[in-house]
Design a protein around this motif. Structure first.
Motif, PDB file in Angstrom:
ATOM      1  N   LEU A  36       0.838  -1.210   0.000  1.00 38.41           N
ATOM      2  CA  LEU A  36       0.000   0.000   0.000  1.00 38.41           C
ATOM      3  C   LEU A  36       0.871   1.257   0.000  1.00 38.41           C
ATOM      4  CD1 LEU A  36      -2.721  -1.101   2.575  1.00 38.41           C
ATOM      5  CD2 LEU A  36      -3.202  -0.368   0.220  1.00 38.41           C
ATOM      6  N   SER A  38      -4.051  -0.881  -3.765  1.00 44.64           N
ATOM      7  CA  SER A  38      -4.779   0.242  -3.170  1.00 44.64           C
ATOM      8  C   SER A  38      -6.092  -0.249  -2.561  1.00 44.64           C
ATOM      9  CB  SER A  38      -5.069   1.309  -4.226  1.00 44.64           C
ATOM     10  OG  SER A  38      -5.953   0.779  -5.186  1.00 44.64           O
ATOM     11  N   ALA A  71      -6.183   0.629   5.372  1.00 45.77           N
ATOM     12  CA  ALA A  71      -4.865   1.015   4.836  1.00 45.77           C
ATOM     13  C   ALA A  71      -3.962   1.504   5.970  1.00 45.77           C
ATOM     14  CB  ALA A  71      -5.028   2.096   3.777  1.00 45.77           C
TER      15      ALA A  71
END
Lengths: 324, 324
Positions: A171, A177, A184
């Motif tokens: 990431l 993504s 994330a």
């Protein structure tokens, strides 16, 4: 940068360990070790552009991780960390406050384990930042958890969840993504700030014969090291390996994160099947997450096998490749 | 380079210290320390282009010196070295045989002191070679020689001769020259292969209160460190400082080599005047060269003074500047 000023700033005002006769401030540190205990020593070097990217990690993150990976090596022996020494090769582009932040974040992590900074070196370099940390720990004599301790019939276990750190790295490098910002952030944090499994390692040291490794280069690699050192064969069940519930949504090849992605700094080990239940209970009592993922087989081959449905395939040693 | 192959090659086939439970080959090294002794730990980093020039020093020279400077720190505490760990950040231009030579020369030096290589790390870098060595030594409890031990009336002494290493460096960099090839070779050897003064340090540890420093950054710097740590004033006589008989022929400012030129890795210290004669005799008995160069004065100023003829001038802390 004035090395003398920096040393004054980073020198601890008080020490957790009273057995330190001399910390920072002479040619070397001096301390007395405890009777009935053994010393554990390890050293690891991290280079900007190879082990971290200063463009993606803050000075505090870099300092934290350089110390954490060494504490993790002590955990992988079943020991407890006491002291650390930091050697820095600093490029001219780095300013004093960035270096101080690096030491501060190391200090915060160290305080969790009552570790003392007792020495080090700071030099200049024309190349990238290089940080080398030496950690000294201790363990009660005869209690050390070695890679060579595995025996046929043992339960194979891991702590925590695997693959999160390398997913976080992917990431960070925008190779994958997600729209889930919370996820994330969590995964990137797992990559930048891995938690050394000292408590899990200490529990392991209470049992007679635990083989132990920390997962720095990926589960496949660490299991193969245990297989080779113990001259045993290991069976791992793919669906038993713990991972984050959302991991599979990030990439079609998410299983590579779990098997080969390194730097989770969880522990992988083996323990006799007689001890397994008591061990699992003790872990649960201490809020340490531990999961059985397979067993040491009776085969004479020195190999690791991955079992998935009807398949049983050798799981080759394939390490973590950093930014290559 | 295959790290695994390299580790196999550098792993000692046998160890001098039987108290080592685990050397190279697990997550960390494990050893038991001796009852009644204290552990001494130090770490030093050397960078190509800053602390050495790989264009002027062979891989063997570089390895030798990186280990020697750390052994010297143990000597400066009055201790004896036991173990070392080597961390290398290796640029792509370095081949495997150069790295092996580096370890071999470290091993030869280590064998002189029965030291064992018990760990380390090898990583790649996009920058210059960086070598970090950690050394662990020991000393009988309560015998350590600290910079803070100097008291008024003490004799100030140095081992060996001073200025040779920095004269050797100046020759190597062609800042000075000589037609005497034997002399040039001798001085360059003093720069590339300094001898750690372990035996001298051990003798110092037999006496009740010796202040000790190794001369890495020049005599002026090391004396000032002792003065500050002990809160004393020190008088040094210029004409008593031992140097090579031919040194004055090399440069008009040769005295700078002696006072400020670093990396001789001799010891400078102070000892009570009552003990001095017995100490000097014990050194002579062991072929350790030691020379009185001054005394700790009764003044309350924390300063170092250089006495030369009728002059008495403060000798400022002025360190070694490497290749700047």
């Amino acid at each position: 940068m004035d090395e003398f000023e920096l040393i004054k700033k980073i020198t601890p005002s008080s020490l957790s360990h009273r057995e330190v006769e001399i910390g920072i401030g002479d040619d070397a540190a001096v301390y007395e070790s405890k009777a009935g205990y053994e010393e554990i020593v390890c050293v690891d070097t991290m280079v900007d552009g190879v082990h971290f990217l200063s463009s993606h990690s803050s000075p505090g993150d870099i300092g934290y991780k350089a110390l954490a990976v060494n504490i993790s090596d002590i955990a992988a022996m079943g020991g407890y960390p006491k002291f650390y020494l930091v050697s820095l090769a600093i490029p001219s582009g780095w300013n004093e406050s960035a270096i101080e932040t690096m030491y501060e974040e190391m200090n915060k992590l160290a305080k969790l384990y009552k570790m003392d900074l007792i020495g080090g070196d700071t030099v200049s370099t024309n190349g990238p930042l290089v940080i080398t940390v030496t950690v000294i720990g201790e363990i009660e004599k005869g209690k050390v958890c070695l890679r060579s301790h595995a025996q046929p019939g043992d339960v194979v276990f891991v702590t925590g969840e695997l693959g999160s750190s390398s997913a976080g790295l992917a990431l960070l490098l925008e190779k994958i993504s997600t729209k889930d910002e919370g996820l994330a952030q969590y995964l990137i944090e797992r990559h930048k700030r891995p938690k050394p499994q000292i408590e899990a390692g200490l529990i392991c040291s209470h049992y007679e014969r635990v083989a132990l490794n920390d997962i720095s280069d990926g589960l496949a690699n660490e299991l193969n090291e245990i297989a080779v050192a113990s001259r045993v064969s290991i069976d791992i069940y793919q669906n038993m390996i713990p991972k984050h519930a959302e991991l599979h949504k990030l990439h079609t090849e998410w299983e590579k994160f779990v098997l080969f992605g390194g730097e989770d700094f969880e522990l992988v080990g083996t323990i006799s099947s007689q001890d397994w239940e008591r061990f699992a209970q003790e872990c649960a009592d201490h809020q340490v997450s531990v999961t059985q993922i397979g067993q040491v087989s009776q085969e004479s081959d020195i190999k690791v096998f991955l079992l998935s449905g009807q398949n049983r395939v050798p799981l080759e040693k394939k390490g973590y490749q950093h930014f290559k």
